[in-house]
Design a protein around this motif. Structure first.
Motif, short mmCIF file in Angstrom:
data_model
loop_
_atom_site.label_atom_id
_atom_site.label_comp_id
_atom_site.label_asym_id
_atom_site.label_seq_id
_atom_site.Cartn_x
_atom_site.Cartn_y
_atom_site.Cartn_z
N VAL A 117 0.81 -1.21 0.00
CA VAL A 117 0.00 0.00 0.00
C VAL A 117 0.85 1.26 0.00
O VAL A 117 2.01 1.26 0.42
CB VAL A 117 -0.97 0.02 1.21
CG1 VAL A 117 -1.94 -1.15 1.15
CG2 VAL A 117 -0.24 0.03 2.53
N PHE A 175 0.11 4.77 1.58
CA PHE A 175 -0.75 5.64 2.39
C PHE A 175 -0.59 7.09 1.95
O PHE A 175 0.49 7.51 1.53
CB PHE A 175 -0.38 5.54 3.87
CG PHE A 175 -0.87 4.29 4.54
CD1 PHE A 175 -2.22 4.12 4.82
CD2 PHE A 175 0.01 3.29 4.92
CE1 PHE A 175 -2.68 2.97 5.44
CE2 PHE A 175 -0.43 2.14 5.55
CZ PHE A 175 -1.79 1.98 5.80
N ARG A 214 -2.77 4.26 10.71
CA ARG A 214 -2.24 3.08 10.02
C ARG A 214 -2.31 1.87 10.94
O ARG A 214 -2.75 0.79 10.54
CB ARG A 214 -0.80 3.31 9.58
CG ARG A 214 -0.66 4.39 8.54
CD ARG A 214 0.79 4.71 8.24
NE ARG A 214 0.88 5.93 7.45
CZ ARG A 214 1.86 6.22 6.65
NH1 ARG A 214 2.89 5.41 6.53
NH2 ARG A 214 1.85 7.34 5.98
N ILE A 247 -5.84 0.62 11.34
CA ILE A 247 -6.27 -0.13 10.15
C ILE A 247 -5.71 -1.55 10.23
O ILE A 247 -6.44 -2.53 10.00
CB ILE A 247 -5.81 0.59 8.87
CG1 ILE A 247 -6.62 1.86 8.67
CG2 ILE A 247 -5.93 -0.34 7.65
CD1 ILE A 247 -6.07 2.80 7.62
N TYR A 248 -4.44 -1.68 10.57
CA TYR A 248 -3.85 -3.01 10.71
C TYR A 248 -4.52 -3.81 11.83
O TYR A 248 -4.72 -5.02 11.70
CB TYR A 248 -2.34 -2.92 10.95
CG TYR A 248 -1.56 -2.41 9.76
CD1 TYR A 248 -1.82 -2.85 8.47
CD2 TYR A 248 -0.52 -1.50 9.95
CE1 TYR A 248 -1.07 -2.39 7.39
CE2 TYR A 248 0.22 -1.04 8.87
CZ TYR A 248 -0.05 -1.48 7.60
OH TYR A 248 0.69 -1.03 6.53
N TYR A 250 2.48 -7.12 9.32
CA TYR A 250 2.31 -5.83 8.65
C TYR A 250 3.39 -4.85 9.10
O TYR A 250 4.03 -5.04 10.12
CB TYR A 250 0.92 -5.24 8.93
CG TYR A 250 0.57 -5.17 10.39
CD1 TYR A 250 0.97 -4.10 11.17
CD2 TYR A 250 -0.17 -6.19 10.98
CE1 TYR A 250 0.63 -4.03 12.51
CE2 TYR A 250 -0.51 -6.12 12.33
CZ TYR A 250 -0.11 -5.04 13.08
OH TYR A 250 -0.44 -4.98 14.41
N LEU A 310 -9.16 1.04 4.85
CA LEU A 310 -7.82 1.05 4.26
C LEU A 310 -7.80 1.87 2.98
O LEU A 310 -6.97 2.77 2.82
CB LEU A 310 -7.36 -0.38 3.98
CG LEU A 310 -6.07 -0.54 3.18
CD1 LEU A 310 -4.88 0.00 3.97
CD2 LEU A 310 -5.86 -2.00 2.80
#
Length: 102
Positions: free
Chosen positions: A8, A10, A19, A22-23, A41, A84
């Motif tokens: 990705v 960002f 971030r 989201i993970y 991640y 995401l």
């Protein structure tokens, strides 16, 4: 086993806390999607400089294709995926998905 690789890019204004949230949303899917084995991640740490702007990413290991397919259509995945995509440079253009058999 299927390894689901997502790279990705960002947006610059997306804070590290967002971030990580989201993970965390993605990691929580392990509790609701059968066959979801593990998630990793983080930021790219390769010294090669070949990331082409995709500086972050994650991998999810699934027991098989059926588990991966169930994850793809799961409502919790769709919600996490929408969060995401909203944080990425160019929306969906800000990610690459690549699955491999391991």
């Amino acid at each position: 086993m299927i390894r689901h690789c997502v790279f990705v890019s960002f947006r610059g204004d997306v804070a590290e806390a967002e971030r990580n949230a989201i993970y965390a949303d993605l990691a929580a899917l392990k509790d609701v999607v059968p066959g979801f084995l593990a998630i990793s991640y983080g930021a790219n740490v390769s010294p090669e400089g070949l990331h082409q702007g995709f500086a972050d990413g994650f991998t999810i290991d699934f027991i098989d294709e059926a588990a991966r397919d169930a994850y793809l259509v799961h409502p919790a995945h769709k919600a996490a995926g929408n969060r995401l995509v909203a944080a990425l440079e160019g929306g969906r253009d800000g990610l690459i998905v690549f699955d491999i058999v391991v």
